[in-house]
Design a protein around this motif. Structure first.
Motif, mmCIF file in Angstrom:
data_model
loop_
_atom_site.group_PDB
_atom_site.id
_atom_site.type_symbol
_atom_site.label_atom_id
_atom_site.label_comp_id
_atom_site.label_asym_id
_atom_site.label_seq_id
_atom_site.Cartn_x
_atom_site.Cartn_y
_atom_site.Cartn_z
ATOM 1 N N MET A 186 -5.554 -6.743 2.449
ATOM 2 C CA MET A 186 -3.783 -5.566 2.907
ATOM 3 C C MET A 186 -4.743 -4.148 2.590
ATOM 4 S SD MET A 186 -1.296 -5.577 -0.601
ATOM 5 C CE MET A 186 -1.167 -7.413 -0.675
ATOM 6 N N MET A 187 -6.050 -4.195 1.903
ATOM 7 C CA MET A 187 -6.127 -2.365 2.296
ATOM 8 C C MET A 187 -7.264 -2.494 3.673
ATOM 9 S SD MET A 187 -8.016 -1.945 -1.696
ATOM 10 C CE MET A 187 -7.821 0.111 -1.483
ATOM 11 N N ARG A 188 -7.888 -3.499 4.028
ATOM 12 C CA ARG A 188 -8.361 -2.908 5.174
ATOM 13 C C ARG A 188 -6.681 -3.049 6.679
ATOM 14 N NH1 ARG A 188 -12.713 -6.688 3.682
ATOM 15 N NH2 ARG A 188 -11.080 -8.457 4.145
ATOM 16 N N LYS A 189 -5.506 -3.968 6.103
ATOM 17 C CA LYS A 189 -4.719 -4.005 7.159
ATOM 18 C C LYS A 189 -4.319 -2.824 7.231
ATOM 19 C CE LYS A 189 -0.768 -5.813 7.640
ATOM 20 N NZ LYS A 189 0.764 -7.211 7.208
ATOM 21 N N TYR A 190 -3.730 -2.129 5.643
ATOM 22 C CA TYR A 190 -3.614 -1.413 6.035
ATOM 23 C C TYR A 190 -4.476 0.421 5.943
ATOM 24 C CZ TYR A 190 0.706 -3.633 5.936
ATOM 25 O OH TYR A 190 1.726 -4.485 5.480
ATOM 26 N N ARG A 191 -5.344 0.287 6.279
ATOM 27 C CA ARG A 191 -6.342 2.105 6.191
ATOM 28 C C ARG A 191 -5.578 2.703 7.340
ATOM 29 N NH1 ARG A 191 -10.919 -0.998 7.559
ATOM 30 N NH2 ARG A 191 -12.130 -1.389 6.108
ATOM 31 N N ARG A 192 -5.697 2.550 8.072
ATOM 32 C CA ARG A 192 -4.501 3.931 8.307
ATOM 33 C C ARG A 192 -3.614 4.426 7.857
ATOM 34 N NH1 ARG A 192 -4.292 1.391 14.974
ATOM 35 N NH2 ARG A 192 -6.386 1.267 15.567
ATOM 36 N N HIS A 193 -2.584 3.448 6.823
ATOM 37 C CA HIS A 193 -1.657 3.980 6.483
ATOM 38 C C HIS A 193 -2.434 4.962 5.088
ATOM 39 C CE1 HIS A 193 0.351 0.864 8.523
ATOM 40 N NE2 HIS A 193 1.907 1.459 8.648
ATOM 41 N N ALA A 194 -3.226 4.629 4.893
ATOM 42 C CA ALA A 194 -3.326 5.080 3.673
ATOM 43 C C ALA A 194 -4.588 6.190 4.353
ATOM 44 C CB ALA A 194 -5.342 4.321 2.721
ATOM 45 N N LEU A 245 -14.056 6.601 -1.214
ATOM 46 C CA LEU A 245 -13.725 6.155 -2.731
ATOM 47 C C LEU A 245 -12.469 5.319 -1.778
ATOM 48 C CD1 LEU A 245 -12.390 9.131 -4.523
ATOM 49 C CD2 LEU A 245 -14.273 7.378 -5.352
ATOM 50 N N TYR A 246 -11.324 5.020 -0.911
ATOM 51 C CA TYR A 246 -10.535 4.034 -0.515
ATOM 52 C C TYR A 246 -11.770 2.807 0.107
ATOM 53 C CZ TYR A 246 -6.942 2.038 1.748
ATOM 54 O OH TYR A 246 -5.641 0.833 1.997
ATOM 55 N N GLU A 247 -12.602 3.119 0.793
ATOM 56 C CA GLU A 247 -13.467 1.879 1.209
ATOM 57 C C GLU A 247 -14.205 2.006 0.291
ATOM 58 O OE1 GLU A 247 -13.861 0.894 4.607
ATOM 59 O OE2 GLU A 247 -12.456 2.768 4.749
ATOM 60 N N VAL A 248 -14.647 2.413 -1.149
ATOM 61 C CA VAL A 248 -15.435 1.453 -2.171
ATOM 62 C C VAL A 248 -14.599 1.095 -2.730
ATOM 63 C CG1 VAL A 248 -16.881 1.777 -4.041
ATOM 64 C CG2 VAL A 248 -17.091 3.390 -2.265
ATOM 65 N N SER A 249 -13.179 0.938 -2.972
ATOM 66 C CA SER A 249 -12.662 0.492 -3.679
ATOM 67 C C SER A 249 -12.378 -0.656 -2.926
ATOM 68 C CB SER A 249 -10.842 1.164 -3.644
ATOM 69 O OG SER A 249 -11.179 2.519 -4.408
#
Length: 246
Positions: free
Chosen positions: A199-207, A237-241
């Motif tokens: 889910m986090m990878r899918k919305y990476r651009r939005h993040a 931090l997002y990538e680490v998460s």
């Protein structure tokens, strides 16, 4: 358990909480008094980012600049000294504060819950301290340097007030400390099954868009370099998460 036993247990817990609070306040006050007496060293650290010989500027090879702090109110310097000492005392005492609070709550937890709670508290503290250090050595210095030396005209000189400087310093330290809790928050949500790595990878651009907006709020400057400097740690931090949740 009858009503009298329940009331007795309630008052016992309340008394235990009272002594926890007393011990916390006592330690914070003692450390704040020590920080208050250590005035020169304390403000050498706090005011260092306002000087062009600060380690970050030297490392980046930044051009020398001049930034003058002024006092505009009668009691401002004393109150600033008092608040800074209190913040320093609270920061130094924070491990003891967490230990006391955990000691109060832990009897109500199962062994497995205690293990997760200790791990979560430990990482929460580490990430908050890391966030404040990133603010002190990276984000705040560039913000102060840009905004403190920015001029609409050479006829308008900058005279930054002490209160303005300290308010920005503490506000940004707290904000960056909270932002750096992102991996811990994501780990908790992942543990509960609410968040997944896919889910986090899918919305990476939005993040990334949200990160840029958050960075622009944290450092209200038009300097793209400063914006990138602030955004990069948050993106990491997002990538680490994602890795932590996975």
């Amino acid at each position: 358990m009858d009503k009298d036993s329940q009331m007795g247990s309630f008052w016992d817990h309340l008394e235990a909480l009272r002594w926890v609070i007393v011990r916390i306040v006592a330690v914070v006050v003692v450390l704040a008094c020590v920080a208050f007496m250590w005035k020169e060293g304390l403000f050498y650290i706090v005011l260092a980012p306002a000087k062009s010989d600060f380690i970050t500027y030297q490392w980046m090879g930044a051009e020398p600049f001049s930034l003058q702090l002024v006092n505009t109110q009668l009691a401002e310097q004393f109150m600033t000294h008092l608040k800074t000492a209190l913040y320093a005392g609270l920061l130094v005492a924070s491990p003891f504060v967490l230990y006391q609070l955990f000691g109060f709550v832990s009897p109500a937890l199962y062994e497995k819950e205690k293990k997760y709670a200790v791990r979560a508290l430990g990482w929460t503290y580490v990430m908050f301290i890391l966030g404040t250090l990133v603010n002190y050595f990276l984000v705040f210095p560039f913000t102060v340097r840009f905004l403190g030396t920015y001029q609409v005209s050479e006829e308008v000189a900058n005279m930054l007030t002490l209160q303005s400087y300290m308010d920005a310093f503490f506000m940004m330290a707290i904000v960056l400390g909270v932002v750096f809790e992102l991996p811990v928050l994501c780990a908790c949500l992942g543990k509960m099954g609410i968040l997944t790595a896919s889910m986090m990878r899918k919305y990476r651009r939005h993040a990334i868009v949200v990160i840029l907006i958050a960075a622009a709020i944290i450092t209200p400057t038009v300097d793209m370099f400063t914006l990138v400097v602030v955004s990069l740690p948050i993106w990491l931090l997002y990538e680490v998460s994602i890795f932590v949740v996975k």
